[in-house]
Write a protein that holds these residues in place. Sequence first.
Motif, short mmCIF file in Angstrom:
data_model
loop_
_atom_site.label_atom_id
_atom_site.label_comp_id
_atom_site.label_asym_id
_atom_site.label_seq_id
_atom_site.Cartn_x
_atom_site.Cartn_y
_atom_site.Cartn_z
N GLN A 206 2.77 -7.82 -0.27
CA GLN A 206 3.13 -7.43 1.09
C GLN A 206 4.17 -6.33 1.10
O GLN A 206 4.21 -5.51 2.01
N SER A 207 5.04 -6.31 0.10
CA SER A 207 6.11 -5.30 0.10
C SER A 207 5.62 -3.93 -0.33
O SER A 207 6.25 -2.92 -0.03
N LYS A 208 4.46 -3.82 -0.97
CA LYS A 208 3.93 -2.53 -1.39
C LYS A 208 3.32 -1.82 -0.19
O LYS A 208 2.62 -2.43 0.61
N PRO A 209 3.55 -0.52 -0.12
CA PRO A 209 2.87 0.22 0.95
C PRO A 209 1.39 0.39 0.60
O PRO A 209 1.04 0.49 -0.58
N PRO A 210 0.54 0.42 1.57
CA PRO A 210 -0.88 0.61 1.27
C PRO A 210 -1.14 2.01 0.74
O PRO A 210 -0.50 2.98 1.14
N GLU A 211 -2.07 2.10 -0.21
CA GLU A 211 -2.41 3.39 -0.78
C GLU A 211 -3.64 3.94 -0.06
O GLU A 211 -4.58 3.23 0.26
N VAL B 269 -7.90 2.97 3.49
CA VAL B 269 -6.69 2.30 3.01
C VAL B 269 -7.12 1.26 1.98
O VAL B 269 -7.99 0.42 2.24
N THR C 286 -5.76 -1.77 -0.62
CA THR C 286 -4.62 -2.69 -0.82
C THR C 286 -4.47 -3.06 -2.27
O THR C 286 -5.31 -2.97 -3.07
#
Length: 173
Positions: free
Chosen positions: A159-164, A171, A173
Amino acid sequence: MAERDRDRDRPHPHQVQVHPQHRYEHLGAGAKSLLPRRGPSASQVVAVVTLLPVAGTLLALAGLTLAGSLIGLLVTTPLFIIFSPVIVPAAIAIGLAMTGFFTSGAFGLTGLTSFSWILNSFRQSSGSVPEMADQAKRRMADMAGYVGQKTKEGGQEIQSKPPEVGKTGTVRT
């Protein structure tokens, strides 16, 4: 060089070769040399006097049994030959049944012995089976808690990672 070889072949003063001297005087003595120098003890005499009749009786019984077995074999051999079409298959069937019975008993005894050994080893290692069950439950609860904690940490990390954003503009995940 030849002198060194000769020196090596000669016995040195500190090397002594001892050859035992054999005396052959005892061979001429005959049966006296086979007997002990002193007589047998009283307990040995009693043992021989007691065991000699017992051994003789058992030997006679063994001879009578052998003679009886041979006579019985001589009498029944013609019967075996005449009835062999019936006797041979019956003997094979009885032999196989007995083999199965004894094998079954051996496997059962082996299984019971194995269970007994396992139970005794568990009892010796931690005291008793109920205590071992409680210990196993505690270990499983600890492992479940550990796996739950790791799963929670993994979810938080995701959850803390920004989506690439990929090359196509979607997008990931």
